[in-house]
Design an enzyme around this catalytic site. Structure first.
Site, PDB file in Angstrom:
ATOM      1  N   SER A 100     -36.677 -13.907 -17.102  1.00 37.60           N
ATOM      2  CA  SER A 100     -37.129 -12.534 -16.892  1.00 37.60           C
ATOM      3  C   SER A 100     -38.509 -12.474 -16.249  1.00 37.60           C
ATOM      4  O   SER A 100     -38.929 -11.416 -15.799  1.00 37.60           O
ATOM      5  CB  SER A 100     -37.188 -11.803 -18.240  1.00 37.60           C
ATOM      6  OG  SER A 100     -38.135 -12.455 -19.085  1.00 37.60           O
ATOM      7  N   GLY A 101     -39.227 -13.597 -16.263  1.00 34.69           N
ATOM      8  CA  GLY A 101     -40.616 -13.585 -15.812  1.00 34.69           C
ATOM      9  C   GLY A 101     -41.563 -12.986 -16.834  1.00 34.69           C
ATOM     10  O   GLY A 101     -42.711 -12.657 -16.508  1.00 34.69           O
ATOM     11  N   HIS A 125     -56.067  -3.775 -25.119  1.00 33.97           N
ATOM     12  CA  HIS A 125     -54.975  -4.621 -25.597  1.00 33.97           C
ATOM     13  C   HIS A 125     -53.983  -4.911 -24.468  1.00 33.97           C
ATOM     14  O   HIS A 125     -53.617  -4.010 -23.701  1.00 33.97           O
ATOM     15  CB  HIS A 125     -54.255  -3.967 -26.778  1.00 33.97           C
ATOM     16  CG  HIS A 125     -53.388  -4.909 -27.552  1.00 33.97           C
ATOM     17  ND1 HIS A 125     -52.088  -5.189 -27.181  1.00 33.97           N
ATOM     18  CD2 HIS A 125     -53.646  -5.650 -28.657  1.00 33.97           C
ATOM     19  CE1 HIS A 125     -51.573  -6.062 -28.042  1.00 33.97           C
ATOM     20  NE2 HIS A 125     -52.500  -6.352 -28.964  1.00 33.97           N
ATOM     21  N   ASN A 127     -50.769  -5.601 -24.565  1.00 35.53           N
ATOM     22  CA  ASN A 127     -49.470  -4.928 -24.660  1.00 35.53           C
ATOM     23  C   ASN A 127     -49.625  -3.413 -24.743  1.00 35.53           C
ATOM     24  O   ASN A 127     -48.998  -2.669 -23.974  1.00 35.53           O
ATOM     25  CB  ASN A 127     -48.694  -5.425 -25.884  1.00 35.53           C
ATOM     26  CG  ASN A 127     -48.361  -6.898 -25.806  1.00 35.53           C
ATOM     27  OD1 ASN A 127     -49.173  -7.733 -26.189  1.00 35.53           O
ATOM     28  ND2 ASN A 127     -47.186  -7.225 -25.286  1.00 35.53           N
ATOM     29  N   ASP A 128     -50.441  -2.964 -25.675  1.00 35.75           N
ATOM     30  CA  ASP A 128     -50.531  -1.529 -25.943  1.00 35.75           C
ATOM     31  C   ASP A 128     -51.165  -0.749 -24.794  1.00 35.75           C
ATOM     32  O   ASP A 128     -50.818   0.432 -24.585  1.00 35.75           O
ATOM     33  CB  ASP A 128     -51.346  -1.287 -27.221  1.00 35.75           C
ATOM     34  CG  ASP A 128     -50.687  -1.881 -28.460  1.00 35.75           C
ATOM     35  OD1 ASP A 128     -49.454  -2.088 -28.423  1.00 35.75           O
ATOM     36  OD2 ASP A 128     -51.406  -2.162 -29.437  1.00 35.75           O
ATOM     37  N   ASN A 137     -39.160  -6.520 -17.942  1.00 28.94           N
ATOM     38  CA  ASN A 137     -37.850  -6.377 -17.310  1.00 28.94           C
ATOM     39  C   ASN A 137     -37.837  -5.386 -16.157  1.00 28.94           C
ATOM     40  O   ASN A 137     -36.894  -5.389 -15.352  1.00 28.94           O
ATOM     41  CB  ASN A 137     -36.809  -5.969 -18.356  1.00 28.94           C
ATOM     42  CG  ASN A 137     -36.637  -7.016 -19.423  1.00 28.94           C
ATOM     43  OD1 ASN A 137     -37.194  -8.102 -19.336  1.00 28.94           O
ATOM     44  ND2 ASN A 137     -35.860  -6.692 -20.455  1.00 28.94           N
ATOM     45  N   THR A 183     -21.509 -25.220  28.657  1.00 32.32           N
ATOM     46  CA  THR A 183     -20.672 -24.899  27.509  1.00 32.32           C
ATOM     47  C   THR A 183     -20.077 -26.204  27.006  1.00 32.32           C
ATOM     48  O   THR A 183     -19.712 -27.074  27.803  1.00 32.32           O
ATOM     49  CB  THR A 183     -19.558 -23.909  27.881  1.00 32.32           C
ATOM     50  OG1 THR A 183     -18.749 -24.458  28.921  1.00 32.32           O
ATOM     51  CG2 THR A 183     -20.147 -22.576  28.376  1.00 32.32           C
ATOM     52  N   HIS A 184     -20.001 -26.375  25.703  1.00 33.91           N
ATOM     53  CA  HIS A 184     -19.573 -27.653  25.102  1.00 33.91           C
ATOM     54  C   HIS A 184     -20.487 -28.800  25.526  1.00 33.91           C
ATOM     55  O   HIS A 184     -20.056 -29.955  25.582  1.00 33.91           O
ATOM     56  CB  HIS A 184     -18.119 -27.988  25.488  1.00 33.91           C
ATOM     57  CG  HIS A 184     -17.130 -26.930  25.133  1.00 33.91           C
ATOM     58  ND1 HIS A 184     -16.456 -26.910  23.933  1.00 33.91           N
ATOM     59  CD2 HIS A 184     -16.701 -25.840  25.829  1.00 33.91           C
ATOM     60  CE1 HIS A 184     -15.649 -25.858  23.902  1.00 33.91           C
ATOM     61  NE2 HIS A 184     -15.780 -25.192  25.037  1.00 33.91           N
ATOM     62  N   SER A 314     -45.413 -41.343  19.135  1.00 36.46           N
ATOM     63  CA  SER A 314     -44.944 -42.594  18.552  1.00 36.46           C
ATOM     64  C   SER A 314     -46.116 -43.482  18.179  1.00 36.46           C
ATOM     65  O   SER A 314     -47.129 -43.513  18.876  1.00 36.46           O
ATOM     66  CB  SER A 314     -44.038 -43.338  19.540  1.00 36.46           C
ATOM     67  OG  SER A 314     -43.694 -44.615  19.055  1.00 36.46           O
ATOM     68  N   VAL A 321     -44.172 -38.464  24.048  1.00 34.14           N
ATOM     69  CA  VAL A 321     -44.531 -37.139  23.544  1.00 34.14           C
ATOM     70  C   VAL A 321     -43.247 -36.449  23.085  1.00 34.14           C
ATOM     71  O   VAL A 321     -42.269 -36.388  23.835  1.00 34.14           O
ATOM     72  CB  VAL A 321     -45.230 -36.283  24.620  1.00 34.14           C
ATOM     73  CG1 VAL A 321     -45.542 -34.898  24.066  1.00 34.14           C
ATOM     74  CG2 VAL A 321     -46.510 -36.974  25.092  1.00 34.14           C
ATOM     75  N   GLU A 327     -39.154 -29.040  16.465  1.00 32.19           N
ATOM     76  CA  GLU A 327     -38.720 -29.807  15.293  1.00 32.19           C
ATOM     77  C   GLU A 327     -39.253 -29.184  14.008  1.00 32.19           C
ATOM     78  O   GLU A 327     -38.526 -29.079  13.004  1.00 32.19           O
ATOM     79  CB  GLU A 327     -39.191 -31.253  15.412  1.00 32.19           C
ATOM     80  CG  GLU A 327     -38.442 -32.055  16.462  1.00 32.19           C
ATOM     81  CD  GLU A 327     -39.025 -33.434  16.678  1.00 32.19           C
ATOM     82  OE1 GLU A 327     -38.411 -34.200  17.439  1.00 32.19           O
ATOM     83  OE2 GLU A 327     -40.089 -33.752  16.099  1.00 32.19           O
TER      84      GLU A 327
END
Length: 468
Positions: A100-101, A125, A127-128, A137, A183-184, A314, A321, A327
């Protein structure tokens, strides 16, 4: 921890040692100890979104009469600091945590509570106050949508627009070059470089449109659904108002979710956006690989273009080159495609009222956006903009292409055309020479019909008719 390096914090589960200089508290520390899985952490954009959400929540809670002005102002002030990146080092949790994180939401709550307490001079606080009207959630799904929208708007779409313009400009600059179509991987009819690059530009344009089309679903925020989608412990106006507040602060067209139960239990909008990023990755990989083929050689390959020479290729072959930028981009694309698989599986993991793979969805989605933005820019600036065309080599190859005989089909028919093409290739003679021997067409007629640039226009050549 050394004796002097920690303090004791307490939560509902008891005492725990927390680093003395940490702004976070007990729940964050428990998660640090429970999830030593990887070195992956939430990226800057996600922490920015958390800060924005917490600040907006405080503002809305004050507007609704649920929080006093001084506390709301203190939380907003420190939340802005978090959103601006001043405390990123306090967000220490692994991506591979509770699905849930919740741990990351509490990390934010504890950091903000400590900062706001120091600013206000009395207890705020986690939470509060900081988490008022909220639940992990709905906070984490909201942060996913908000951070992804921000990253797309601020990073990816500008990068893609830059790449598209670079491609359009390069197409215009190379319109005069006619090359052999393939092509191909085999010789085919001629095409202009502007047509090749224009095809790439069209891919990017459509990629932009696809991503933009997914944004309305991303603009819907889960905030207001709280724990299970019913909105328990939140004012009925909270969801609408916090979406409006976040829209005001970011300039994005954010709205509250049309259905909180969907927004908490599913991540369809994230999966949809990832699908568009996956398509974009396929487009960029096609472009990058075309560049690699066209640049291949320079002697034994196609050698049609020369990409910018950026670094030695290389450690053993002097002078080599390599096409390093294409890449790099292909590896970016492979990562994004893999990320989409993870996001898709994550999207399937909505069990009843909550998706439980939210952190990994967030991480992979934001990584994909960032990688594609960076990859698009380096492809534009370090490959597309700077490549040169070997026009002399291209022209010589086009002139020797036996497939140009296709243009004669309407005049002499397919069978005779095949015979001429095979003879041209076998005897190493030009197509025109063989056609003069095999047909009644004049040299002038053949020059007109077989003109490579004219053939790039398509259709039936003017003055050519019949099919004998």
């Amino acid at each position: 921890m050394a004796e002097q390096a920690y303090r004791i914090e307490r939560d509902s589960m008891g005492e725990i040692k927390v680093p003395a200089n940490a702004l976070y508290g007990a729940q964050t520390q428990r998660a640090v100890e429970n999830f030593p899985v990887s070195d992956l952490r939430f990226p800057r954009t996600f922490i920015r979104a958390l800060g924005l959400i917490k600040g907006a929540a405080a503002a809305v809670n004050h507007d609704l009469g649920l929080m006093e002005a001084e506390m709301a102002e203190a939380i907003q002030a420190v939340a802005k600091q978090v959103a601006d990146g001043e405390y990123d080092d306090q967000f220490v949790l692994d991506i591979f945590q509770t699905g849930s994180g919740t741990s990351t939401n509490m990390n934010a709550n504890e950091v903000l509570a400590a900062l706001a307490t120091a600013k206000l001079g009395r207890k705020v606080h986690q939470n509060d106050h900081v988490n008022m009207s909220q639940s992990s959630n709905d906070v984490i799904p909201t942060a996913i949508h908000l951070s992804a929208y921000l990253a797309v708007h601020d990073e990816l779409l500008p990068a893609l627009s830059h790449l598209h313009k670079t491609l359009v400009d390069k197409a215009a600059a190379t319109d005069h070059v006619v090359t052999t179509g393939r092509t191909h991987l085999m010789d085919a009819m001629p095409v202009r470089y502007s047509q090749i690059i224009g095809g790439w530009a069209s891919q990017i344009k459509h990629g932009i449109e696809r991503i933009q089309a997914s944004l309305p679903r991303l603009a819907e925020l889960a905030q207001g659904g709280t724990a299970v989608g019913t909105g328990i412990n939140a004012h009925p106006e909270f969801g609408r108002r916090i979406a409006a507040k976040l829209a005001e602060w970011t300039g994005l067209p954010l709205v509250t979710s049309s259905n909180y139960f969907e927004s908490l239990s599913m991540q369809d909008a994230a999966v949809e956006l990832s699908g568009q990023l996956n398509t974009l990755a396929a487009s960029l990989m096609k472009i990058a690989n075309d560049l690699r083929w066209m640049n291949s050689g320079p002697i034994a390959g196609l050698g049609e273009i020369a990409l910018p020479a950026l670094q030695p290729g290389s450690s053993i072959m002097p002078g080599k080159v390599n096409p390093v930028i294409p890449e790099s981009v292909t590896m970016v694309c492979a990562q994004v495609i893999g990320n989409h698989v993870t996001i898709t599986i994550g999207g399937q993991s909505g069990n009843f009222q909550l998706n439980v793979m939210l952190p990994v969805i967030a991480y992979n989605l934001l990584q994909s956006i960032s990688l594609l933005a960076s990859g698009s820019r380096i492809l534009a600036d370090s490959a597309i903009a700077g490549f040169t065309v070997n026009e002399e080599r291209i022209a010589s190859l086009v002139g020797r292409n036996p497939i140009l005989v296709t243009a004669l089909n309407p005049v002499i028919g397919y069978e005779k055309g095949a015979k001429i093409a095979k003879r041209s290739y076998a005897e190493g003679r030009s197509l025109k020479e063989i056609a003069l021997e095999e047909t009644d067409l004049s040299s002038e007629e053949l020059d007109r019909i077989l003109d490579p640039r004219a053939l790039t226009e398509g259709g039936i050549r003017e003055g050519v008719s019949g099919g004998g």
